[in-house]
Write a protein that holds these residues in place. Structure first.
Motif, PDB file in Angstrom:
ATOM      1  N   ILE A 123       0.825  -1.215   0.000  1.00 32.22           N
ATOM      2  CA  ILE A 123       0.000   0.000   0.000  1.00 32.22           C
ATOM      3  C   ILE A 123       0.856   1.261   0.000  1.00 32.22           C
ATOM      4  CG2 ILE A 123      -1.669   1.343   1.345  1.00 32.22           C
ATOM      5  CD1 ILE A 123      -3.014  -1.350   2.024  1.00 32.22           C
ATOM      6  N   ALA A 168       2.474   2.107  -3.290  1.00 35.11           N
ATOM      7  CA  ALA A 168       1.569   2.517  -4.365  1.00 35.11           C
ATOM      8  C   ALA A 168       0.822   3.810  -4.066  1.00 35.11           C
ATOM      9  CB  ALA A 168       0.559   1.403  -4.644  1.00 35.11           C
ATOM     10  N   GLN A 169       0.736   4.191  -2.804  1.00 38.43           N
ATOM     11  CA  GLN A 169      -0.068   5.348  -2.406  1.00 38.43           C
ATOM     12  C   GLN A 169       0.749   6.257  -1.499  1.00 38.43           C
ATOM     13  OE1 GLN A 169      -3.529   5.370  -3.270  1.00 38.43           O
ATOM     14  NE2 GLN A 169      -3.143   3.493  -4.383  1.00 38.43           N
ATOM     15  N   GLU A 170       0.444   7.529  -1.547  1.00 39.79           N
ATOM     16  CA  GLU A 170       1.024   8.449  -0.567  1.00 39.79           C
ATOM     17  C   GLU A 170      -0.057   8.721   0.467  1.00 39.79           C
ATOM     18  OE1 GLU A 170       3.114  12.805  -0.387  1.00 39.79           O
ATOM     19  OE2 GLU A 170       3.364  11.572  -2.190  1.00 39.79           O
ATOM     20  N   LEU A 171       0.200   8.307   1.703  1.00 38.82           N
ATOM     21  CA  LEU A 171      -0.800   8.413   2.756  1.00 38.82           C
ATOM     22  C   LEU A 171      -0.419   9.490   3.761  1.00 38.82           C
ATOM     23  CD1 LEU A 171      -1.398   4.616   3.494  1.00 38.82           C
ATOM     24  CD2 LEU A 171      -2.679   6.095   1.953  1.00 38.82           C
ATOM     25  N   GLU A 209      -3.917   8.394   7.916  1.00 38.70           N
ATOM     26  CA  GLU A 209      -4.163   7.211   7.092  1.00 38.70           C
ATOM     27  C   GLU A 209      -3.148   6.113   7.401  1.00 38.70           C
ATOM     28  OE1 GLU A 209      -6.117   9.157   3.090  1.00 38.70           O
ATOM     29  OE2 GLU A 209      -3.944   9.336   3.372  1.00 38.70           O
ATOM     30  N   LEU A 219      -8.333   3.943  -1.108  1.00 36.27           N
ATOM     31  CA  LEU A 219      -7.132   3.776  -1.924  1.00 36.27           C
ATOM     32  C   LEU A 219      -7.473   3.899  -3.394  1.00 36.27           C
ATOM     33  CD1 LEU A 219      -5.623   0.755   0.001  1.00 36.27           C
ATOM     34  CD2 LEU A 219      -4.990   3.158   0.198  1.00 36.27           C
ATOM     35  N   GLN A 220      -6.582   4.524  -4.131  1.00 33.78           N
ATOM     36  CA  GLN A 220      -6.790   4.694  -5.562  1.00 33.78           C
ATOM     37  C   GLN A 220      -6.474   3.394  -6.274  1.00 33.78           C
ATOM     38  OE1 GLN A 220      -4.247   7.886  -6.670  1.00 33.78           O
ATOM     39  NE2 GLN A 220      -5.550   9.445  -5.784  1.00 33.78           N
ATOM     40  N   ASP A 221      -7.311   3.068  -7.212  1.00 29.27           N
ATOM     41  CA  ASP A 221      -7.117   1.896  -8.056  1.00 29.27           C
ATOM     42  C   ASP A 221      -6.669   2.419  -9.414  1.00 29.27           C
ATOM     43  OD1 ASP A 221      -7.266  -0.340  -9.659  1.00 29.27           O
ATOM     44  OD2 ASP A 221      -9.359  -0.782  -9.217  1.00 29.27           O
ATOM     45  N   ASP A 222      -5.398   2.200  -9.761  1.00 26.79           N
ATOM     46  CA  ASP A 222      -4.874   2.724 -11.026  1.00 26.79           C
ATOM     47  C   ASP A 222      -5.697   2.240 -12.210  1.00 26.79           C
ATOM     48  OD1 ASP A 222      -2.902   4.092  -9.700  1.00 26.79           O
ATOM     49  OD2 ASP A 222      -1.391   2.525  -9.965  1.00 26.79           O
TER      50      ASP A 222
END
Length: 128
Positions: free
Chosen positions: A29, A32-35, A39, A99-102
């Protein structure tokens, strides 16, 4: 987009004490993501729940699925219900991160593109 010096933030390491699967979830996670910090706290809670689930699953694996209840009747092992509740909690915690799903972003962009083309076609045919 150009990355300026100071814009890059390395992904935070998994919190101490996480098991293998929980640490992998963390890495997947945060890579893939900037939290935000709040978060990251929710993600840590989800990862700790994953550890708890793994421990309960190991206990249940070695235990009978049916045990004797308080009145001597056969009942499902209480760990079955606990596992279900903790899995649902992990799902809620992860869903709360939004979460964003590319792949979803690409599908949405394609749909917007197709809609714009249709609108342009309607305008073009309407002005002829």
């Amino acid at each position: 987009m150009e990355v300026l010096e100071g814009d890059f933030h390395p992904a935070p390491e998994p919190p101490a004490g996480l098991g293998e699967q929980a640490a992998q979830l963390w890495r997947d996670i945060v890579d893939a993501q900037e939290l935000r910090s709040d978060e990251l706290r929710v993600l840590e809670d989800a990862c700790r729940e994953v550890d708890l689930i793994e421990r309960m699953h190991a206990e249940l694996h070695a235990a009978p699925l049916v045990v004797r209840g308080s009145m001597g009747q056969d009942v499902a092992n209480p760990l079955v219900q606990e596992l279900r509740q903790h899995r649902a909690l992990v799902a809620r915690l992860l869903a709360s991160l939004k979460l964003q799903d590319d792949d979803q972003e690409e599908r949405d962009a394609l749909a917007r593109q197709q809609q714009a083309r249709r609108a342009a076609g309607v305008r073009w045919r309407g002005s002829a």
